[in-house]
Scaffold this active site. Structure first.
Site, mmCIF file in Angstrom:
data_model
loop_
_atom_site.group_PDB
_atom_site.id
_atom_site.type_symbol
_atom_site.label_atom_id
_atom_site.label_comp_id
_atom_site.label_asym_id
_atom_site.label_seq_id
_atom_site.Cartn_x
_atom_site.Cartn_y
_atom_site.Cartn_z
ATOM 1 C CG ASP A 52 -1.564 1.622 1.614
ATOM 2 O OD1 ASP A 52 -3.257 0.945 0.495
ATOM 3 O OD2 ASP A 52 -1.234 2.756 1.996
ATOM 4 C CE1 TYR A 57 0.306 7.375 2.230
ATOM 5 C CE2 TYR A 57 0.854 5.415 2.062
ATOM 6 C CZ TYR A 57 0.183 6.682 2.842
ATOM 7 O OH TYR A 57 -0.842 6.208 3.491
ATOM 8 C CE LYS A 82 -3.956 4.191 0.188
ATOM 9 N NZ LYS A 82 -2.252 4.508 0.915
ATOM 10 C CG HIS A 115 -4.949 9.513 0.633
ATOM 11 N ND1 HIS A 115 -4.038 9.487 0.438
ATOM 12 C CD2 HIS A 115 -5.289 9.376 1.916
ATOM 13 C CE1 HIS A 115 -2.395 8.853 1.396
ATOM 14 N NE2 HIS A 115 -3.794 8.819 2.135
HETATM 15 N N1 NAP Z 1 -5.592 6.304 3.648
HETATM 16 C C1 NAP Z 1 -4.793 7.472 5.164
HETATM 17 O O1 NAP Z 1 -5.225 7.881 4.755
HETATM 18 C C2 NAP Z 1 -4.076 6.339 5.823
HETATM 19 C C3 NAP Z 1 -3.462 6.703 7.072
HETATM 20 C C4 NAP Z 1 -2.709 6.645 7.724
HETATM 21 C C5 NAP Z 1 -2.167 4.800 7.180
HETATM 22 N N2 NAP Z 1 -1.954 3.892 6.075
HETATM 23 C C6 NAP Z 1 -1.721 3.363 5.340
HETATM 24 O O2 NAP Z 1 -2.090 2.183 6.041
HETATM 25 C C7 NAP Z 1 -0.493 1.648 6.681
HETATM 26 C C8 NAP Z 1 -0.079 1.621 7.885
HETATM 27 O O3 NAP Z 1 -0.636 2.452 9.332
HETATM 28 P P1 NAP Z 1 0.420 3.390 9.778
HETATM 29 O O4 NAP Z 1 1.783 3.060 9.373
HETATM 30 O O5 NAP Z 1 0.225 4.665 10.232
HETATM 31 O O6 NAP Z 1 0.228 2.659 10.940
HETATM 32 P P2 NAP Z 1 0.622 1.322 12.018
HETATM 33 O O7 NAP Z 1 0.568 -0.254 11.001
HETATM 34 O O8 NAP Z 1 -0.256 0.956 13.152
HETATM 35 O O9 NAP Z 1 1.926 1.242 12.830
HETATM 36 C C9 NAP Z 1 3.301 1.819 12.172
HETATM 37 C C10 NAP Z 1 3.860 2.164 13.148
HETATM 38 O O10 NAP Z 1 3.816 0.179 14.693
HETATM 39 C C11 NAP Z 1 5.165 -0.355 14.141
HETATM 40 N N3 NAP Z 1 5.671 -1.172 14.501
HETATM 41 C C12 NAP Z 1 5.007 -2.189 13.603
HETATM 42 N N4 NAP Z 1 4.990 -3.294 13.736
HETATM 43 C C13 NAP Z 1 5.519 -3.079 14.842
HETATM 44 C C14 NAP Z 1 5.929 -4.608 16.359
HETATM 45 N N5 NAP Z 1 5.385 -5.315 15.863
HETATM 46 N N6 NAP Z 1 5.982 -4.302 17.149
HETATM 47 C C15 NAP Z 1 5.991 -2.958 17.775
HETATM 48 N N7 NAP Z 1 5.928 -1.848 16.751
HETATM 49 C C16 NAP Z 1 5.809 -2.022 15.119
HETATM 50 C C17 NAP Z 1 6.147 0.919 13.158
HETATM 51 O O11 NAP Z 1 7.945 0.731 13.297
HETATM 52 P P3 NAP Z 1 8.674 0.642 12.687
HETATM 53 O O12 NAP Z 1 8.358 0.836 11.340
HETATM 54 O O13 NAP Z 1 9.877 1.478 13.408
HETATM 55 O O14 NAP Z 1 9.086 -1.273 13.150
HETATM 56 C C18 NAP Z 1 5.696 2.273 12.640
HETATM 57 O O15 NAP Z 1 5.747 3.447 13.549
HETATM 58 C C19 NAP Z 1 0.742 3.543 6.515
HETATM 59 O O16 NAP Z 1 1.581 2.416 6.405
HETATM 60 C C20 NAP Z 1 -0.140 3.604 4.644
HETATM 61 O O17 NAP Z 1 -0.224 2.547 4.142
HETATM 62 C C21 NAP Z 1 -3.432 4.883 5.352
#
Ligand code: NAP
Length: 280
Positions: A52, A57, A82, A115
């Protein structure tokens, strides 16, 4: 398919017949080329087949390169990108998709999402996504951060039903009404921030539940989402965590514990990412 039988290769069939892998890698905040290369190649090695990204980004170029470098056939990897807020409007949206494809170095994406539900113009943009779908620039189209009223408006004005709605969703923001609404209309809900960006991973009640399953809090949050039939895209840049997050297919959360996790819901407006509830 029951949740018991889920595997990293499991897919869900979207409303236009396209299959989306239920589990993928998020790439928000991955900016450096080496970091992206390492994360995506580690993920693909661990069995992920769904990536994704988004224009905003600023990593589409490196994400595309890593996907090509993997030498895994293009059709075996599901790629989402997106459309950013500045690209709303019919003509602008058509161009934005072309540009994303150019940066990714791909001839199509599997899923193209609006988005954010930018007020006043999102319906025009949706028409453009319909054109992109017909033209084969994307295999499925959908939206992100659309709340029920945004979806109702879109469905009133168009015969094309979004295949996916990607929103923040985790036990601490258990949007049951939105989930139900999407289910009834055959819109697949996909969860972002499934790990609460780490903000609730130390919650003692989550920790003690995870201990009982000999799993980590992150694995419990991912498995919870999968058992609610959501598509889940946790982000990590670290190979160890990338593997950890994929190690969720050898256990099942009991119905009772699913209910307990559902009850962690804190507040409808408590979000770790942006909040679309006030967008008209
Ligand atoms: N459509 C939208 O508006 C929107 C908004 C936000 C996000 N997204 C998408 O959704 C994806 C996921 O959301 P997100 O990245 O915001 O948040 P998330 O997946 O909930 O959390 C990511 C965070 O958690 C840490 N992490 C990952 N695995 C872990 C584990 N096993 N133990 C402890 N910490 C861990 C990562 O750090 P490290 O990388 O340092 O491991 C990073 O800081 C995004 O990357 C993006 O592709 C979309």
């Amino acid at each position: 398919m029951t949740t018991k039988d889920l595997s990293i290769d499991s897919t869900i069939t979207l409303n236009n017949g396209v299959e989306i892998p239920i589990f993928g890698l998020g790439t928000f905040r991955m900016k450096k080329a080496e970091e992206i290369q390492q994360a995506i190649l580690s993920a693909l090695k661990a069995g992920y087949r769904h990536i994704d990204t988004a224009k905003i980004y600023e990593n589409e170029k490196d994400v595309g390169k890593a996907i090509r470098d993997s030498r895994i056939p293009r059709q075996d990897i599901f790629v989402t990108t997106k459309l950013w807020n500045a690209d709303h409007g019919y003509q602008k949206a058509l161009k934005a998709c072309e540009k994303s494809l150019g940066r990714l170095g791909l001839s199509y994406v599997d899923l193209y999402l609006i988005h954010w539900p930018v007020e006043g113009i999102r319906k025009e943009t949706w028409k453009a996504l319909g054109t992109l779908l017909v033209d084969g620039k994307c295999r499925a189209i959908g939206v992100s951060n659309f709340m029920i009223r945004h979806l109702e408006e879109l469905l009133e004005g168009s015969s094309v039903i979004p295949a996916v709605n990607q929103v923040e969703f985790h036990p601490y923001l258990f949007q049951e009404d939105l989930l139900q609404f999407c289910r009834e209309r055959n819109i697949q809900l996909e969860t972002y921030c499934p790990l609460t960006r780490g903000q609730r991973l130390d919650d003692p009640k989550l920790r003690s539940l995870a201990d009982r399953y000999s799993k980590t809090p992150a694995q419990i949050l991912i498995r919870w989402a999968l058992q609610h039939d959501l598509v889940v895209i946790p982000k990590s840049s670290h190979p160890g965590r990338i593997r950890e997050n994929a190690d969720v297919f050898d256990f099942k959360i009991s119905e009772e514990d699913m209910k307990t996790l559902d009850s962690f819901h804190e507040h409808e407006n408590l979000r770790v990412s942006w909040d679309p509830t006030s967008v008209r």
